[in-house]
Design a protein around this motif. Structure first.
Motif, PDB file in Angstrom:
ATOM      1  N   ALA A 155       0.861   2.666  -6.022  1.00 31.37           N
ATOM      2  CA  ALA A 155      -0.718   2.670  -6.363  1.00 31.37           C
ATOM      3  C   ALA A 155      -1.214   3.876  -5.806  1.00 31.37           C
ATOM      4  CB  ALA A 155      -1.317   1.307  -5.835  1.00 31.37           C
ATOM      5  N   VAL A 156      -0.917   4.114  -4.541  1.00 29.87           N
ATOM      6  CA  VAL A 156      -1.755   5.138  -3.865  1.00 29.87           C
ATOM      7  C   VAL A 156      -1.351   6.629  -4.462  1.00 29.87           C
ATOM      8  CG1 VAL A 156      -0.188   6.112  -1.730  1.00 29.87           C
ATOM      9  CG2 VAL A 156      -2.606   5.949  -1.804  1.00 29.87           C
ATOM     10  N   LEU A 157      -0.315   6.653  -5.207  1.00 28.63           N
ATOM     11  CA  LEU A 157       0.132   7.941  -6.088  1.00 28.63           C
ATOM     12  C   LEU A 157      -0.831   8.314  -7.085  1.00 28.63           C
ATOM     13  CD1 LEU A 157       3.921   8.000  -5.917  1.00 28.63           C
ATOM     14  CD2 LEU A 157       2.624   9.576  -5.081  1.00 28.63           C
ATOM     15  N   LYS A 158      -1.528   7.223  -7.502  1.00 29.26           N
ATOM     16  CA  LYS A 158      -2.465   7.390  -8.667  1.00 29.26           C
ATOM     17  C   LYS A 158      -3.782   7.709  -8.215  1.00 29.26           C
ATOM     18  CE  LYS A 158       0.165   3.777 -11.290  1.00 29.26           C
ATOM     19  NZ  LYS A 158      -0.137   2.585 -11.764  1.00 29.26           N
ATOM     20  N   LYS A 159      -3.875   7.793  -6.675  1.00 29.47           N
ATOM     21  CA  LYS A 159      -5.305   8.062  -6.140  1.00 29.47           C
ATOM     22  C   LYS A 159      -5.318   9.317  -5.213  1.00 29.47           C
ATOM     23  CE  LYS A 159      -6.031   3.207  -5.974  1.00 29.47           C
ATOM     24  NZ  LYS A 159      -6.266   1.665  -5.098  1.00 29.47           N
ATOM     25  N   ASP A 160      -4.520  10.436  -5.910  1.00 25.58           N
ATOM     26  CA  ASP A 160      -4.608  11.745  -5.145  1.00 25.58           C
ATOM     27  C   ASP A 160      -3.744  11.744  -3.906  1.00 25.58           C
ATOM     28  OD1 ASP A 160      -6.178  12.824  -7.193  1.00 25.58           O
ATOM     29  OD2 ASP A 160      -8.028  12.119  -6.115  1.00 25.58           O
ATOM     30  N   PHE A 161      -2.842  10.766  -3.835  1.00 29.33           N
ATOM     31  CA  PHE A 161      -2.028  11.001  -2.456  1.00 29.33           C
ATOM     32  C   PHE A 161      -1.402  12.409  -2.439  1.00 29.33           C
ATOM     33  CE2 PHE A 161       2.351  10.616  -0.304  1.00 29.33           C
ATOM     34  CZ  PHE A 161       1.774  10.084   0.635  1.00 29.33           C
ATOM     35  N   GLN A 162      -0.837  12.997  -3.307  1.00 29.13           N
ATOM     36  CA  GLN A 162      -0.047  14.176  -3.261  1.00 29.13           C
ATOM     37  C   GLN A 162      -1.163  15.262  -2.672  1.00 29.13           C
ATOM     38  OE1 GLN A 162       1.888  13.171  -6.857  1.00 29.13           O
ATOM     39  NE2 GLN A 162       3.697  14.366  -6.139  1.00 29.13           N
ATOM     40  N   CYS A 183       3.931   9.595   8.372  1.00 31.07           N
ATOM     41  CA  CYS A 183       4.635   8.166   8.248  1.00 31.07           C
ATOM     42  C   CYS A 183       3.726   7.471   7.312  1.00 31.07           C
ATOM     43  CB  CYS A 183       4.740   7.644   9.958  1.00 31.07           C
ATOM     44  SG  CYS A 183       5.576   9.016  10.967  1.00 31.07           S
ATOM     45  N   LEU A 184       4.500   6.483   6.591  1.00 32.19           N
ATOM     46  CA  LEU A 184       3.876   5.596   5.840  1.00 32.19           C
ATOM     47  C   LEU A 184       4.384   4.114   6.056  1.00 32.19           C
ATOM     48  CD1 LEU A 184       3.865   7.346   2.467  1.00 32.19           C
ATOM     49  CD2 LEU A 184       2.288   7.763   4.012  1.00 32.19           C
ATOM     50  N   GLN A 185       3.468   3.241   5.800  1.00 35.35           N
ATOM     51  CA  GLN A 185       3.733   1.565   6.125  1.00 35.35           C
ATOM     52  C   GLN A 185       3.454   1.129   4.668  1.00 35.35           C
ATOM     53  OE1 GLN A 185       1.401   2.451   8.528  1.00 35.35           O
ATOM     54  NE2 GLN A 185       3.061   3.769   9.415  1.00 35.35           N
ATOM     55  N   GLU A 186       4.255  -0.157   4.479  1.00 31.36           N
ATOM     56  CA  GLU A 186       3.793  -0.951   3.273  1.00 31.36           C
ATOM     57  C   GLU A 186       3.914  -0.090   1.970  1.00 31.36           C
ATOM     58  OE1 GLU A 186       1.170  -4.701   2.194  1.00 31.36           O
ATOM     59  OE2 GLU A 186       0.322  -3.240   3.698  1.00 31.36           O
ATOM     60  N   THR A 187       5.229   0.585   1.842  1.00 27.80           N
ATOM     61  CA  THR A 187       5.262   1.618   0.678  1.00 27.80           C
ATOM     62  C   THR A 187       5.630   0.375  -0.479  1.00 27.80           C
ATOM     63  OG1 THR A 187       7.759   1.478   1.349  1.00 27.80           O
ATOM     64  CG2 THR A 187       6.247   3.300   2.026  1.00 27.80           C
TER      65      THR A 187
END
Length: 251
Positions: free
Chosen positions: A13-20, A32-36
């Motif tokens: 979901a967050v990849l669709k919101k400019d995560f990169q 570090c990420l959680q709840e992938t």
């Protein structure tokens, strides 16, 4: 040395919101990420110059953690070595020459505290795990620890007194952890700061009204306190119901 921690509430979901773009902008040594909410091979995600270390939950679309690191780890450990707690992809530990980095997504006690007993058993086991690491070298713990420790760590503490994340038992567990030789880096630098949170409900326009909770942390071994340069909460970054938190340490 810069560290970022973020509960992304679904990496796809967050990849669709400019995560990169956000990842590149923050330019952290460790991310570090959680709840992938992923299983192995569900996405192809590579960041040049980074190693990726994943821990997936057995259950599809649930929990999960990942660390992107510029430096390869000496050793990687998934879980805490207790079968009861190691099927939800909640912990990754990277060992380096001078420290351990632990990425954690603490179990939520859920509505009416129906999972509180499990949560408190987890707390005891996890704190024992951290203390054992700390006997060898300093620990940097980050993640969504699912507790607002003090009254100043959430907007509406009176109405949340016995709710998940602000029960007396969960708050005492955090106190117990800090009493074992660890420091809440944000409170170390900002002991009286109010109105700074890392999570907001998607309901009731909570983020617009800043009706939030500070439940995302960098907790470090006490002997690292003189190396803390910065401990911030990046409230201007969107994409999840959480925002990233940041730690900078002297090399």
């Amino acid at each position: 040395m810069k560290f970022i921690s973020w509960n992304v509430n679904g990496l796809r979901a967050v990849l669709k919101k400019d995560f990169q773009a956000i990842f590149k902008q923050l330019d952290s040594d460790f991310f570090c990420l959680q709840e992938t909410k992923l299983q192995a091979k569900q996405i192809e995600l590579n960041f040049p110059g980074y190693q990726a270390y994943w821990n997936y939950a057995d259950r599809k679309g649930y929990s999960g953690t990942v660390i992107f690191a510029k430096s390869p780890a000496i050793k990687v450990t998934n879980g805490i070595g207790i079968d009861e707690f190691d099927h939800e992809g909640r912990v990754i530990t990277l060992e380096y020459e001078q420290f351990y980095l632990v990425d954690c997504y603490t179990p939520n006690s859920q509505q009416k505290l129906k999972r509180l007993d499990f949560r408190l058993k987890w707390e005891l086991a996890f704190q024992t795990y951290l203390k054992k690491l700390d006997q060898t070298k300093p620990v940097i713990l980050c993640g969504d620890l699912n507790v607002a420790h003090q009254k100043i760590d959430l907007k509406n503490w009176k109405t949340n007194r016995h709710n998940a994340g602000f029960s007396d038992q969960e708050r005492q567990a955090m106190t117990s952890l800090l009493d074992k030789g660890f420091i809440d880096s944000f409170r170390f630098l900002h002991p009286e700061t109010t109105g700074i949170y890392s999570w907001w409900s998607y309901r009731f326009h909570a983020r617009e009204n800043n009706a939030g909770w500070r439940i995302d942390y960098f907790i470090v071994s006490d002997r690292l306190k003189n190396r803390i340069l910065k401990a911030d909460i990046l409230t201007n970054i969107y994409g999840s119901d959480h925002c990233p938190v940041e730690l900078e340490l002297k090399e």
